[in-house]
Write an enzyme that holds these catalytic residues in place. Structure first.
Site, mmCIF file in Angstrom:
data_model
loop_
_atom_site.group_PDB
_atom_site.id
_atom_site.type_symbol
_atom_site.label_atom_id
_atom_site.label_comp_id
_atom_site.label_asym_id
_atom_site.label_seq_id
_atom_site.Cartn_x
_atom_site.Cartn_y
_atom_site.Cartn_z
ATOM 1 C CE LYS A 19 -113.147 0.804 3.237
ATOM 2 N NZ LYS A 19 -113.846 1.942 3.816
ATOM 3 C CE LYS A 69 -120.943 7.904 5.476
ATOM 4 N NZ LYS A 69 -119.537 8.284 5.666
ATOM 5 C CE LYS A 104 -118.539 -0.194 -4.193
ATOM 6 N NZ LYS A 104 -118.134 1.179 -4.043
#
Ligand code: TRP
Length: 333
Positions: free
Chosen positions: A200, A115, A197
């Site tokens: 979201k 991040k 994957k």
């Protein structure tokens, strides 16, 4: 333990959209666990503030997540379902745990490094402290099991270390949580890059199916799903990841096993697989989408349910926090 039941705790950040992958993987598991354990589930709305959110959108999205979880079958009468920000004990325990966490422990977390690289202009203290807040979430409820994906294992490890450290320095205070690795719950991949994957927070809208996508959107996304240049349906994760992903999805939503599906599609092409898969997903998600449509309009119900969830959570959390305050030597108030 609450009564004679072990405690399961998990939380989700209200970012991006809840996907078919989350539903098949994580949420199905949460629902099953709620049958057997005392289950506590949170919308981790403080965690997601570590990256910039647009306030009006964020508020809407957090409420939408809450409604979607209920629409999926998380029953607020069976599970404690609440917003993290409604239970101040989370941030209070975080402060105490901060004083027992070494900077080296949080700065070496993979997610912190990722991040920081992604948001180089906003490497804030919250980002570094993220796993400590997560430890507070878990430890406040004397959690036995935490169902999380592999990407959160390192954070869970820190929660365990902090619990053990505190228990050893004082007297046993926290239950040491175990990861709950589910046996089933297929892993679903992106429709556009089936080696990744289904995430979201994917910026490509065609890569993911949201639980509240319209039937038209769902059909379009499946029609555009990336496959390969062969022209036969078979299950081969390595060489045919796209087709295998479609088979996995179809198997998960219909309950049929992969072998029988492969037989069904013998001699048929990808177009047919895509449309059958799209239709099956539309049907599976239809009741969820309809229930969500009702719930999201019923603000009074959502507010009441969130209030009741937070009150129940606070009751448990305060017991742990009071113990902790006493043990570290704070004057009783
Ligand atoms: N960090 C978790 C994630 O991104 C979300 C989370 C916050 C969580 N608090 C938690 C998960 C406590 C399990 C337990 O997926």
């Amino acid at each position: 333990m609450i009564g004679d039941k072990k405690i399961v705790y998990s939380a989700v950040q209200p970012t991006g959209c809840i996907t078919l992958g989350n539903y098949i993987g994580a949420i199905g598991n949460w629902i099953k666990l709620a049958e057997e354990y005392e289950s506590i589930y949170a919308i981790a709305d403080l965690h997601a503030l570590t990256v910039r959110q647009v306030p009006s959108e964020y508020r809407q999205r957090a409420l939408s997540f809450f409604a979607q979880y209920i629409a999926c079958g998380i029953d607020p009468k069976k599970s404690i379902l609440y917003f993290q920000s409604h239970v101040p004990q989370h941030t209070e325990l975080t402060w105490i745990l901060n004083c027992f966490t070494y900077i080296g422990e949080t700065s070496r977390m993979t997610q912190f490094k990722d991040k920081s690289a992604k948001h180089a202009d906003n490497i804030n203290v919250g980002l570094l402290d993220y796993p400590v807040l997560m430890a507070a979430d878990i430890l406040l409820y004397q959690t036995d099991y935490v169902p999380v994906g592999i990407d959160q294992k390192q954070h869970l490890e820190l929660s365990r270390d902090l619990a053990i450290r505190f228990n050893n320095l004082y007297t046993p205070t926290f239950t040491v949580p175990e990861p709950y690795i589910s046996k089933q719950g297929a892993k679903i991949y992106s429709l556009q890059d089936p080696t990744k994957k289904m995430s979201k927070s994917d910026s490509d809208v065609n890569a993911t199916v949201s639980l509240i996508d319209t039937p038209e959107d769902i059909m379009r996304k499946f029609k555009r799903a990336v496959t390969d240049c062969d022209a036969y349906v078979s299950y081969d994760e390595k060489n045919k990841p796209g087709v295998s992903n479609l088979l996995t999805i179809l198997s998960a939503v219909t309950g049929k096993n992969i072998e029988s599906l492969v037989k069904e599609f013998e001699g048929k092409g990808y177009a047919e697989l895509k449309s059958v898969c799209g239709e099956a997903v539309v049907e599976k998600l239809r009741p969820i989408r309809e229930e969500y449509g009702r719930l999201i309009k019923d603000k009074a119900y959502l507010t009441e349910t969130a209030k009741a969830g937070a009150a129940a959570a606070r009751g448990i959390a305060q017991k742990t926090l009071s113990k902790v305050y006493r043990k570290v030597g704070l004057v009783e108030g």
